[in-house]
Every structure is written in C-alpha cells, then in structure tokens.
Design a protein around this motif. Sequence first.
Motif, PDB file in Angstrom:
ATOM      1  N   PHE A   1       4.089   3.226  13.975  1.00  0.00           N
ATOM      2  CA  PHE A   1       3.291   4.012  13.034  1.00  0.00           C
ATOM      3  C   PHE A   1       3.330   5.498  13.382  1.00  0.00           C
ATOM      4  N   ALA A   2       3.599   6.331  12.361  1.00  0.00           N
ATOM      5  CA  ALA A   2       3.729   7.779  12.555  1.00  0.00           C
ATOM      6  C   ALA A   2       2.410   8.508  12.315  1.00  0.00           C
ATOM      7  N   ASN A   3       1.306   7.790  12.237  1.00  0.00           N
ATOM      8  CA  ASN A   3      -0.040   8.378  12.155  1.00  0.00           C
ATOM      9  C   ASN A   3      -0.277   9.179  10.879  1.00  0.00           C
ATOM     10  N   ARG A   4       0.385   8.773   9.815  1.00  0.00           N
ATOM     11  CA  ARG A   4       0.155   9.406   8.523  1.00  0.00           C
ATOM     12  C   ARG A   4       0.432   8.393   7.412  1.00  0.00           C
ATOM     13  N   GLY A   5      -0.070   8.731   6.220  1.00  0.00           N
ATOM     14  CA  GLY A   5       0.154   7.857   5.089  1.00  0.00           C
ATOM     15  C   GLY A   5      -0.675   8.291   3.889  1.00  0.00           C
ATOM     16  N   ILE A   6      -0.845   7.365   2.949  1.00  0.00           N
ATOM     17  CA  ILE A   6      -1.562   7.657   1.707  1.00  0.00           C
ATOM     18  C   ILE A   6      -2.514   6.504   1.435  1.00  0.00           C
ATOM     19  N   ALA A   7      -3.796   6.816   1.342  1.00  0.00           N
ATOM     20  CA  ALA A   7      -4.795   5.821   0.946  1.00  0.00           C
ATOM     21  C   ALA A   7      -4.829   5.773  -0.572  1.00  0.00           C
ATOM     22  N   VAL A   8      -4.852   4.557  -1.131  1.00  0.00           N
ATOM     23  CA  VAL A   8      -4.824   4.392  -2.593  1.00  0.00           C
ATOM     24  C   VAL A   8      -5.913   3.416  -3.003  1.00  0.00           C
ATOM     25  N   ALA A   9      -6.720   3.852  -3.953  1.00  0.00           N
ATOM     26  CA  ALA A   9      -7.740   2.984  -4.536  1.00  0.00           C
ATOM     27  C   ALA A   9      -7.334   2.640  -5.958  1.00  0.00           C
TER      28      ALA A   9
END
Length: 205
Positions: free
Chosen positions: A196-204
Amino acid sequence: MSPPPETVPFFSQWETSDMTMEVLAEGAEVALRRDPLWQNSGAETPDEYAVWAANICGMACLKMILATRGEIVPTIELARRCTAYGGYVVTQGSIKGLIYAPFVSFVRETFGLQAEVMTNVATSDIPAILARSRFFIASVSSWIRWPEREPPSKGGHLVLVTAASDKGLRFHNPSGHTSATQENAVLAAVDFDRFFANRGIAVAI
C-alpha cells in the motif's frame, strides 16, 4: 471482518479475466490483441483496447462501484469520459493516469458519486474510512497478486477495498491472476501494508 452489506460485482481490467499471466509474459499490447471479448470494453479496435486495458485499473474499480447500484458501463467508455475531465493524459499511444483530482470531479458530475482524494493514509485508517464511505480505491503495487513476495515498490496499481477491520482487508483486484487474487481477495493488514502506497480515493454511493 464483517461481510459487505451487498455483493460487489467483480470486473477485471481485461475483458477476458484470466489473461493476466499472458499479459505478464508477453506484454499487454501483444497478449490483449488476442482477447476475444475486446469489443465489450468499448474500444473501437483491438489496438485501442490493448493500449487502454493496461492502464485502466482505476476504471475497472469505478465499473465495479457503478455495478453495485446496477449500472454497467464499459471500461474504455469510462476512460474516454474521464480523459475529458483530465483524469488521463493521452499522447501518441502513451497514457498517464489515473490522476485523482480530475477523477473526483468526473465521478461527482457524471454519476453523482461523492469522492475524496486521501493521502498519508495508514493501513490502520482504512476501516474508519470505510465506515464513512462505501469504498476505498487504494494505490498498491501490482505485486499484491503475489502476497508471499516482497514488492519492488509501492503504488502504481489500484484495487477496490470493500471491507476492512484491524485484522484484514477484503478487495477486488482488477489484474489478479487467479480467482482467489481477483474477487474478494483477503489480506491481513500487515501484509496489505507491504504493498500500500498510503494514498487513494474514498467513494460513497
């Protein structure tokens, strides 16, 4: 780790989902021209499909999110629409992306999804993120398909995290090479953290 509240459909970034080992052995632009299902991607030619499919893990994650609420949109159609927002930069067959901020604008304005770019995310933060948002698109090494190996670096690939606890994470991997590493793959938090690169996108939704 509790089960997800509803089934999340799985889609590979290749239309024929068991082609990963061929792609790894021969390269995407060689192997994917043989994909008999290439037209399902929304591509106009096998060449267009082969170039895009190697770079489309983010759109595969979005396709899975949309499918959860009953919408099925071809991956390359999604990619073209995302490109118009700046989510990909395409130059002479080279594709740069997914670029997170334009993607967030794209999914909000096109599909009404609430999304947030997240950085400096610890693996231990993901359960709390999923308590607020239904999904987390995580930047990981593509070597996550081989959890017993040490990756050469972190990031460069996207997976869709659908459930998480302190004990482990469940995710769909668009370029998994076996059923166990594609749909509802599960890794202990300590193992997920290695990729895991410690970033991403949260999506609801």
